[in-house]
Write a protein that holds these residues in place. Structure first.
Motif, PDB file in Angstrom:
ATOM      1  N   ALA A   4       0.787  -1.234   0.000  1.00 37.79           N
ATOM      2  CA  ALA A   4       0.000   0.000   0.000  1.00 37.79           C
ATOM      3  C   ALA A   4       0.818   1.283   0.000  1.00 37.79           C
ATOM      4  CB  ALA A   4      -0.946  -0.001   1.207  1.00 37.79           C
ATOM      5  N   GLN A   5       1.994   1.275   0.606  1.00 39.45           N
ATOM      6  CA  GLN A   5       2.705   2.541   0.842  1.00 39.45           C
ATOM      7  C   GLN A   5       2.912   3.387  -0.409  1.00 39.45           C
ATOM      8  OE1 GLN A   5       6.201   2.226   3.250  1.00 39.45           O
ATOM      9  NE2 GLN A   5       6.577   4.409   3.213  1.00 39.45           N
ATOM     10  N   PRO A   6       3.452   2.847  -1.519  1.00 38.85           N
ATOM     11  CA  PRO A   6       3.638   3.711  -2.684  1.00 38.85           C
ATOM     12  C   PRO A   6       2.324   4.230  -3.262  1.00 38.85           C
ATOM     13  CG  PRO A   6       4.151   1.420  -3.220  1.00 38.85           C
ATOM     14  CD  PRO A   6       3.991   1.503  -1.739  1.00 38.85           C
ATOM     15  N   LEU A   7       1.252   3.472  -3.095  1.00 39.36           N
ATOM     16  CA  LEU A   7      -0.053   3.913  -3.583  1.00 39.36           C
ATOM     17  C   LEU A   7      -0.607   5.027  -2.704  1.00 39.36           C
ATOM     18  CD1 LEU A   7      -1.463   0.375  -4.385  1.00 39.36           C
ATOM     19  CD2 LEU A   7      -0.590   2.056  -6.024  1.00 39.36           C
ATOM     20  N   MET A   8      -0.379   4.946  -1.392  1.00 37.40           N
ATOM     21  CA  MET A   8      -0.828   6.016  -0.496  1.00 37.40           C
ATOM     22  C   MET A   8      -0.090   7.327  -0.808  1.00 37.40           C
ATOM     23  SD  MET A   8      -3.249   4.667   1.187  1.00 37.40           S
ATOM     24  CE  MET A   8      -3.493   3.779  -0.378  1.00 37.40           C
ATOM     25  N   HIS A   9       1.179   7.218  -1.169  1.00 33.21           N
ATOM     26  CA  HIS A   9       1.941   8.404  -1.571  1.00 33.21           C
ATOM     27  C   HIS A   9       1.263   9.076  -2.759  1.00 33.21           C
ATOM     28  CE1 HIS A   9       5.297  11.033  -2.478  1.00 33.21           C
ATOM     29  NE2 HIS A   9       5.346  10.529  -3.700  1.00 33.21           N
ATOM     30  N   LYS A  10       0.870   8.284  -3.749  1.00 38.96           N
ATOM     31  CA  LYS A  10       0.250   8.847  -4.951  1.00 38.96           C
ATOM     32  C   LYS A  10      -1.158   9.380  -4.697  1.00 38.96           C
ATOM     33  CE  LYS A  10       2.952   6.018  -8.142  1.00 38.96           C
ATOM     34  NZ  LYS A  10       2.945   4.976  -9.209  1.00 38.96           N
ATOM     35  N   LEU A  11      -1.781   8.926  -3.610  1.00 42.54           N
ATOM     36  CA  LEU A  11      -3.134   9.398  -3.264  1.00 42.54           C
ATOM     37  C   LEU A  11      -3.118  10.512  -2.216  1.00 42.54           C
ATOM     38  CD1 LEU A  11      -5.042   5.986  -3.151  1.00 42.54           C
ATOM     39  CD2 LEU A  11      -5.460   7.857  -4.768  1.00 42.54           C
ATOM     40  N   GLY A  12      -1.931  11.006  -1.849  1.00 42.72           N
ATOM     41  CA  GLY A  12      -1.862  12.103  -0.882  1.00 42.72           C
ATOM     42  C   GLY A  12      -1.904  11.660   0.565  1.00 42.72           C
ATOM     43  N   TRP A  13      -1.452  10.451   0.840  1.00 44.17           N
ATOM     44  CA  TRP A  13      -1.342   9.893   2.199  1.00 44.17           C
ATOM     45  C   TRP A  13      -2.661   9.885   2.983  1.00 44.17           C
ATOM     46  CZ3 TRP A  13       2.663   7.008   2.595  1.00 44.17           C
ATOM     47  CH2 TRP A  13       3.844   7.343   1.932  1.00 44.17           C
ATOM     48  N   PRO A  14      -3.719   9.304   2.422  1.00 42.19           N
ATOM     49  CA  PRO A  14      -4.922   9.085   3.247  1.00 42.19           C
ATOM     50  C   PRO A  14      -4.662   8.007   4.285  1.00 42.19           C
ATOM     51  CG  PRO A  14      -5.126   7.940   1.161  1.00 42.19           C
ATOM     52  CD  PRO A  14      -3.851   8.734   1.084  1.00 42.19           C
ATOM     53  N   THR A  15      -5.520   7.946   5.278  1.00 41.75           N
ATOM     54  CA  THR A  15      -5.423   6.887   6.292  1.00 41.75           C
ATOM     55  C   THR A  15      -5.882   5.571   5.679  1.00 41.75           C
ATOM     56  OG1 THR A  15      -5.834   8.434   8.076  1.00 41.75           O
ATOM     57  CG2 THR A  15      -6.290   6.119   8.549  1.00 41.75           C
ATOM     58  N   ILE A  16      -5.120   4.517   5.919  1.00 38.71           N
ATOM     59  CA  ILE A  16      -5.509   3.188   5.439  1.00 38.71           C
ATOM     60  C   ILE A  16      -5.385   2.170   6.561  1.00 38.71           C
ATOM     61  CG2 ILE A  16      -3.181   2.731   4.528  1.00 38.71           C
ATOM     62  CD1 ILE A  16      -4.597   1.008   2.337  1.00 38.71           C
ATOM     63  N   PHE A  17      -6.380   1.308   6.677  1.00 35.46           N
ATOM     64  CA  PHE A  17      -6.328   0.139   7.540  1.00 35.46           C
ATOM     65  C   PHE A  17      -6.203  -1.066   6.607  1.00 35.46           C
ATOM     66  CE2 PHE A  17      -9.254   1.986  11.126  1.00 35.46           C
ATOM     67  CZ  PHE A  17      -8.327   2.985  11.365  1.00 35.46           C
ATOM     68  N   CYS A  18      -5.116  -1.828   6.733  1.00 38.41           N
ATOM     69  CA  CYS A  18      -4.939  -2.993   5.873  1.00 38.41           C
ATOM     70  C   CYS A  18      -4.221  -4.090   6.648  1.00 38.41           C
ATOM     71  CB  CYS A  18      -4.218  -2.620   4.583  1.00 38.41           C
ATOM     72  SG  CYS A  18      -2.555  -1.927   4.792  1.00 38.41           S
ATOM     73  N   ASN A  19      -3.801  -5.107   5.957  1.00 39.34           N
ATOM     74  CA  ASN A  19      -3.204  -6.281   6.585  1.00 39.34           C
ATOM     75  C   ASN A  19      -1.691  -6.278   6.377  1.00 39.34           C
ATOM     76  OD1 ASN A  19      -5.878  -7.252   7.239  1.00 39.34           O
ATOM     77  ND2 ASN A  19      -6.084  -7.694   5.069  1.00 39.34           N
ATOM     78  N   SER A  20      -1.018  -7.343   6.788  1.00 35.72           N
ATOM     79  CA  SER A  20       0.438  -7.399   6.624  1.00 35.72           C
ATOM     80  C   SER A  20       0.865  -8.766   6.111  1.00 35.72           C
ATOM     81  CB  SER A  20       1.149  -7.078   7.939  1.00 35.72           C
ATOM     82  OG  SER A  20       0.745  -7.970   8.954  1.00 35.72           O
ATOM     83  N   LEU A  21       1.940  -8.755   5.340  1.00 38.47           N
ATOM     84  CA  LEU A  21       2.513  -9.988   4.814  1.00 38.47           C
ATOM     85  C   LEU A  21       3.605 -10.497   5.740  1.00 38.47           C
ATOM     86  CD1 LEU A  21       2.924  -8.938   1.077  1.00 38.47           C
ATOM     87  CD2 LEU A  21       1.314 -10.654   1.946  1.00 38.47           C
ATOM     88  N   GLU A  22       3.785 -11.802   5.757  1.00 37.59           N
ATOM     89  CA  GLU A  22       4.922 -12.422   6.424  1.00 37.59           C
ATOM     90  C   GLU A  22       5.944 -12.743   5.336  1.00 37.59           C
ATOM     91  OE1 GLU A  22       2.957 -15.710   8.217  1.00 37.59           O
ATOM     92  OE2 GLU A  22       2.076 -14.500   9.808  1.00 37.59           O
ATOM     93  N   VAL A  23       7.139 -12.165   5.481  1.00 36.85           N
ATOM     94  CA  VAL A  23       8.146 -12.261   4.420  1.00 36.85           C
ATOM     95  C   VAL A  23       9.430 -12.842   4.994  1.00 36.85           C
ATOM     96  CG1 VAL A  23       9.412 -10.975   2.649  1.00 36.85           C
ATOM     97  CG2 VAL A  23       7.113 -10.232   3.317  1.00 36.85           C
ATOM     98  N   GLY A  24       9.971 -13.847   4.324  1.00 37.94           N
ATOM     99  CA  GLY A  24      11.216 -14.462   4.762  1.00 37.94           C
ATOM    100  C   GLY A  24      12.416 -13.592   4.433  1.00 37.94           C
TER     101      GLY A  24
END
Length: 199
Positions: free
Chosen positions: A97-117
């Motif tokens: 989500a982060q790069p997309l929030m930058h392009k949208l003017g940093w609105p508040t987002i509630f989302c999930n998280s990935l587990e990455v090795g």
């Protein structure tokens, strides 16, 4: 107090997994919540395909960097945020989500998280809570907020129906046909006007 709850993919930005499917040439990854209502089943299907092809987070983030908001989305969001509070409630992941929030003017987002090795492979995912969108809307309502909601897929229907006003926005024909009780809109100016009327 009102708060507008919006889905992200298909409403403000193109579907990330569809973009990645096209970039990678793996057509199976074009399946989204428009096609599969069971999110756990869908995500496990996606992760199996990523493992099979040796693809990880970096490859997906490279594609996300090329995605721009849908035409008119930033202007719609800016106009809406001048009138009321807005939260994007998405089943996407903070790593997406982060790069997309930058392009949208940093609105508040509630989302999930990935587990990455350590090797960048996506090994799993963590949902914020069960039925993330509906649960979040009900939590906001328990704090005295009145919610208004819009989304495009099966996983948005709970928050739309639980809100004082809500719409399927740019929804898939099958979703609209199977849920005739939910009003539908196609254009940002229509959605903005409808939200203003509900405030």
């Amino acid at each position: 107090m009102n708060v507008v709850c919006l889905d992200l993919e298909g409403v403000l930005v193109p579907e990330i997994w569809i973009a990645f499917a096209k970039a990678s040439g793996i057509s199976e990854l074009e399946r989204t919540t428009r096609d599969e209502p069971d999110y756990d089943k869908l995500m496990n299907f996606r992760l199996d395909i990523l493992r099979e092809h040796g693809l990880g987070l970096a490859e997906i983030q490279d594609v996300i960097a090329t995605i721009d908001p849908m035409e008119g989305a930033r202007e719609f969001l800016d106009a809406l945020r001048e009138k009321t509070q807005v939260i994007i409630i998405s089943d996407t992941f903070e790593q997406f989500a982060q790069p997309l929030m930058h392009k949208l003017g940093w609105p508040t987002i509630f989302c999930n998280s990935l587990e990455v090795g350590e090797d960048g492979a996506i090994t799993g995912y963590k949902m914020r809570c069960d039925q993330t969108k509906l649960t979040t809307v009900r939590a906001l309502q328990s704090c005295g907020m009145e919610t208004i909601a819009a989304g495009d897929s099966y996983n948005d229907l709970g928050m739309i129906r639980a809100s004082k006003a809500g719409w399927l926005f740019k929804g898939a024909p099958s979703t609209k046909a199977e849920n005739p009780d939910v009003p539908t809109l196609e254009e940002y100016d229509e959605l903005l006007a409808a939200i203003e009327s509900a405030l």
